[in-house]
Scaffold this motif. Structure first.
Motif, PDB file in Angstrom:
ATOM      1  N   ARG B  52       0.852  -1.192   0.000  1.00 23.20           N
ATOM      2  CA  ARG B  52       0.000   0.000   0.000  1.00 23.20           C
ATOM      3  C   ARG B  52       0.890   1.245   0.000  1.00 23.20           C
ATOM      4  N   GLU B  53       0.299   2.383  -0.303  1.00 19.62           N
ATOM      5  CA  GLU B  53       1.063   3.611  -0.291  1.00 19.62           C
ATOM      6  C   GLU B  53       1.394   3.958   1.151  1.00 19.62           C
ATOM      7  N   ASN B  54       2.582   4.457   1.401  1.00 22.11           N
ATOM      8  CA  ASN B  54       3.022   4.797   2.748  1.00 22.11           C
ATOM      9  C   ASN B  54       3.234   6.303   2.822  1.00 22.11           C
ATOM     10  N   GLY B 154      11.452   4.116 -15.864  1.00 22.25           N
ATOM     11  CA  GLY B 154      10.639   3.663 -14.751  1.00 22.25           C
ATOM     12  C   GLY B 154      10.046   4.774 -13.909  1.00 22.25           C
ATOM     13  N   LYS B 155       9.529   4.375 -12.745  1.00 20.55           N
ATOM     14  CA  LYS B 155       8.695   5.266 -11.956  1.00 20.55           C
ATOM     15  C   LYS B 155       9.452   6.366 -11.225  1.00 20.55           C
ATOM     16  N   TYR B 156      10.793   6.274 -11.129  1.00 17.44           N
ATOM     17  CA  TYR B 156      11.550   7.314 -10.429  1.00 17.44           C
ATOM     18  C   TYR B 156      12.313   8.227 -11.411  1.00 17.44           C
ATOM     19  N   GLN B 157      12.049   8.103 -12.727  1.00 15.99           N
ATOM     20  CA  GLN B 157      12.804   8.891 -13.708  1.00 15.99           C
ATOM     21  C   GLN B 157      12.682  10.385 -13.432  1.00 15.99           C
ATOM     22  N   GLY B 158      13.815  11.098 -13.572  1.00 15.01           N
ATOM     23  CA  GLY B 158      13.827  12.557 -13.444  1.00 15.01           C
ATOM     24  C   GLY B 158      13.571  13.059 -12.040  1.00 15.01           C
ATOM     25  N   SER B 159      13.891  12.258 -11.029  1.00 11.79           N
ATOM     26  CA  SER B 159      13.623  12.633  -9.629  1.00 11.79           C
ATOM     27  C   SER B 159      14.255  13.966  -9.248  1.00 11.79           C
ATOM     28  N   ARG B 160      13.494  14.740  -8.500  1.00  8.95           N
ATOM     29  CA  ARG B 160      14.017  15.922  -7.810  1.00  8.95           C
ATOM     30  C   ARG B 160      13.599  15.788  -6.362  1.00  8.95           C
ATOM     31  N   GLY B 161      14.547  15.888  -5.427  1.00 10.15           N
ATOM     32  CA  GLY B 161      14.269  15.740  -3.995  1.00 10.15           C
ATOM     33  C   GLY B 161      14.045  14.283  -3.649  1.00 10.15           C
ATOM     34  N   PRO B 162      13.879  13.987  -2.341  1.00  8.53           N
ATOM     35  CA  PRO B 162      13.734  12.596  -1.895  1.00  8.53           C
ATOM     36  C   PRO B 162      12.411  11.988  -2.368  1.00  8.53           C
ATOM     37  N   GLN B 163      12.471  10.802  -2.928  1.00  5.19           N
ATOM     38  CA  GLN B 163      11.293  10.147  -3.492  1.00  5.19           C
ATOM     39  C   GLN B 163      10.916   8.912  -2.674  1.00  5.19           C
ATOM     40  N   PRO B 164       9.705   8.894  -2.080  1.00  6.51           N
ATOM     41  CA  PRO B 164       9.254   7.722  -1.306  1.00  6.51           C
ATOM     42  C   PRO B 164       9.112   6.485  -2.195  1.00  6.51           C
ATOM     43  N   SER B 165       9.015   5.336  -1.546  1.00  4.44           N
ATOM     44  CA  SER B 165       8.851   4.064  -2.242  1.00  4.44           C
ATOM     45  C   SER B 165       7.574   4.025  -3.064  1.00  4.44           C
ATOM     46  N   GLN B 166       7.683   3.453  -4.263  1.00  6.71           N
ATOM     47  CA  GLN B 166       6.521   3.232  -5.135  1.00  6.71           C
ATOM     48  C   GLN B 166       6.304   1.735  -5.325  1.00  6.71           C
ATOM     49  N   ILE B 167       6.827   0.923  -4.411  1.00 10.84           N
ATOM     50  CA  ILE B 167       6.801  -0.523  -4.647  1.00 10.84           C
ATOM     51  C   ILE B 167       5.369  -1.070  -4.679  1.00 10.84           C
ATOM     52  N   HIS B 168       4.426  -0.406  -3.976  1.00 11.78           N
ATOM     53  CA  HIS B 168       3.032  -0.863  -3.997  1.00 11.78           C
ATOM     54  C   HIS B 168       2.438  -0.784  -5.403  1.00 11.78           C
ATOM     55  N   ARG B 169       3.026   0.023  -6.275  1.00 11.18           N
ATOM     56  CA  ARG B 169       2.514   0.141  -7.649  1.00 11.18           C
ATOM     57  C   ARG B 169       2.805  -1.115  -8.470  1.00 11.18           C
ATOM     58  N   ASP B 170       3.732  -1.961  -7.987  1.00  9.14           N
ATOM     59  CA  ASP B 170       3.960  -3.253  -8.655  1.00  9.14           C
ATOM     60  C   ASP B 170       2.670  -4.055  -8.755  1.00  9.14           C
ATOM     61  N   ILE B 171       1.901  -4.023  -7.679  1.00 12.22           N
ATOM     62  CA  ILE B 171       0.669  -4.812  -7.594  1.00 12.22           C
ATOM     63  C   ILE B 171      -0.345  -4.333  -8.621  1.00 12.22           C
ATOM     64  N   THR B 172      -0.525  -3.000  -8.629  1.00 10.42           N
ATOM     65  CA  THR B 172      -1.444  -2.408  -9.598  1.00 10.42           C
ATOM     66  C   THR B 172      -1.019  -2.776 -11.014  1.00 10.42           C
ATOM     67  N   ALA B 173       0.290  -2.686 -11.287  1.00 12.04           N
ATOM     68  CA  ALA B 173       0.796  -3.008 -12.618  1.00 12.04           C
ATOM     69  C   ALA B 173       0.524  -4.475 -12.956  1.00 12.04           C
ATOM     70  N   ALA B 174       0.733  -5.354 -11.985  1.00  9.75           N
ATOM     71  CA  ALA B 174       0.511  -6.794 -12.219  1.00  9.75           C
ATOM     72  C   ALA B 174      -0.970  -7.073 -12.465  1.00  9.75           C
ATOM     73  N   ALA B 175      -1.832  -6.386 -11.681  1.00  8.83           N
ATOM     74  CA  ALA B 175      -3.281  -6.587 -11.809  1.00  8.83           C
ATOM     75  C   ALA B 175      -3.781  -6.111 -13.177  1.00  8.83           C
ATOM     76  N   ALA B 176      -3.109  -5.092 -13.726  1.00  2.00           N
ATOM     77  CA  ALA B 176      -3.533  -4.493 -14.996  1.00  2.00           C
ATOM     78  C   ALA B 176      -3.177  -5.354 -16.208  1.00  2.00           C
ATOM     79  N   ARG B 177      -2.283  -6.341 -15.986  1.00  2.00           N
ATOM     80  CA  ARG B 177      -1.869  -7.162 -17.136  1.00  2.00           C
ATOM     81  C   ARG B 177      -2.874  -8.243 -17.453  1.00  2.00           C
TER      82      ARG B 177
END
Lengths: 177, 177, 177
Positions: B52-54, B154-177
């Motif tokens: 889940r998002e944190n 990927g999901k962190y491309q072009g980051s500016r400043g500290p970027q929190p984890s996006q690992i929960h988006r793996d699930i959404t991506a898997a569900a969408a396939r």
């Protein structure tokens, strides 16, 4: 040199490295994502010791996931069997796991050339973090070597599931010489 | 192969890697020192979860510095924008930060080829340690690759400043396939 | 490229890297095992700081071993003097130490080309763990370089025993310019 993702797939096709099962969707620009297996191991003792056996208990991660607590070391393993007789695998966290404060190894990231098995993760959570079997928390990179190769033939060869430390066996080995 | 310090400077001149801003005084024998930016991110939840998002809160490091507490994970970022379409950057602590018990990453040291941005540090302090914006706590090394290159997208491309984890988006991506 | 074990032994013979004392029994497939020396250093302050000196105290590991506590950073050192003017050493834990939850470094694994000395370990124990002088907890790998070499000439050159952080000297150096 570090293998690019397409080169990992190519070297696997050529039989020069093992990643099994293999899902092309898990190939990254320079690495391959690893999947968390269902079993964790924890030590039961209060104080661990490098010179004696440290008893362990096994836990199966339930459907709703398992919360890793900060003050404990947990051993897990990859679903994938991996290794190479030509290249050196090195394990690291996926960025999304590390950004949650979850270490996937404890500075032992190197796999010896010739060691083939499920990889044992050393989990340490800075804050409590819930993990799930099937999570892709870690990744493996592959590195080219220079020099003659002597294949690994050590105490963790052919690992299946999380393998506790065998460092106390160093003493027995030294005493036997 | 790991690039030497003079080679890092040469490859940057040749446009094969990005380090911006660049100060020749920060070139080390095999690495380049990175500077801590002014913002830290911390999670607000008690128990984090890979699925889940944190939620996060941001802190600006005050003039007198900010004490990192041992039981928390803090995300920071480099002032420098860095990356390469040809080489693989790997982050590590400078020795002087590590000798104070300050982890600058949590086993996610690898940056994908083609990922360009400010680098997100994962700070974990073994004992409380006061850090200051502008501290040079981390360094980046660059490694040559073998094989065809597929650039990171990927999901962190072009980051500016500290970027929190996006690992929960793996699930959404898997569900969408 | 990472040197294989036989290549580490060959390059040492050729005088291109230093590992002293050297025991052929400690050569691994891609690395060389390092031995824990008798002295540990701990900081005496409550809160450490990147911008001031952090006083330390020394402990000699007794015959029965020494229990590393989870909430402290301990500095140790290798018995071996190591380094190279041609290759880059990188330190990591032996698997058996890491599987006990013992970090041997705190993300500072890289040794600059030209830095010769006993290696300072940064120990952090997830659970209490008893260590013994003479334990082989860490290993060193060696990596080939690309580009012109500028040898290390920094503040930790020629180290003997565990060396506390000198990161606060960055400020003095910057102020002096």
């Amino acid at each position: 040199m570090i293998l690019t993702g397409p080169e990992i797939a190519r070297e696997r096709e050529a039989g020069r490295l093992i990643l099994d099962p293999f899902d092309p969707g898990q190939v990254q620009p320079n690495s391959y994502n690893l999947t968390l297996g269902p079993t964790l191991a924890c030590y039961t003792g209060e104080v661990l010791d490098t010179r004696r056996e440290n008893p362990c208990t096994l836990v199966t991660i339930p459907e709703e996931g398992f919360v890793l607590e900060p003050d404990r070391i947990y051993l897990g393993s990859s679903v994938e069997v991996l290794g190479s007789n030509h290249l050196v695998p090195v394990i690291r966290a996926r960025s999304g796991a590390a950004r949650l404060g979850l270490f996937v190894h404890v500075t032992a990231d190197l796999i010896d050339v010739g060691s083939i098995g499920q990889s044992t993760f050393q989990f340490h959570a800075v804050q409590p973090v819930r993990v799930h079997a099937g999570d892709r928390l870690a990744q493996v990179t592959f590195w080219t070597t220079q020099g003659d190769i002597t294949l690994y033939d050590g105490k963790y060869q052919g690992s299946r599931g999380p393998q506790p430390s065998q460092i106390h066996r160093d003493i027995t080995a030294a005493a036997a010489r």
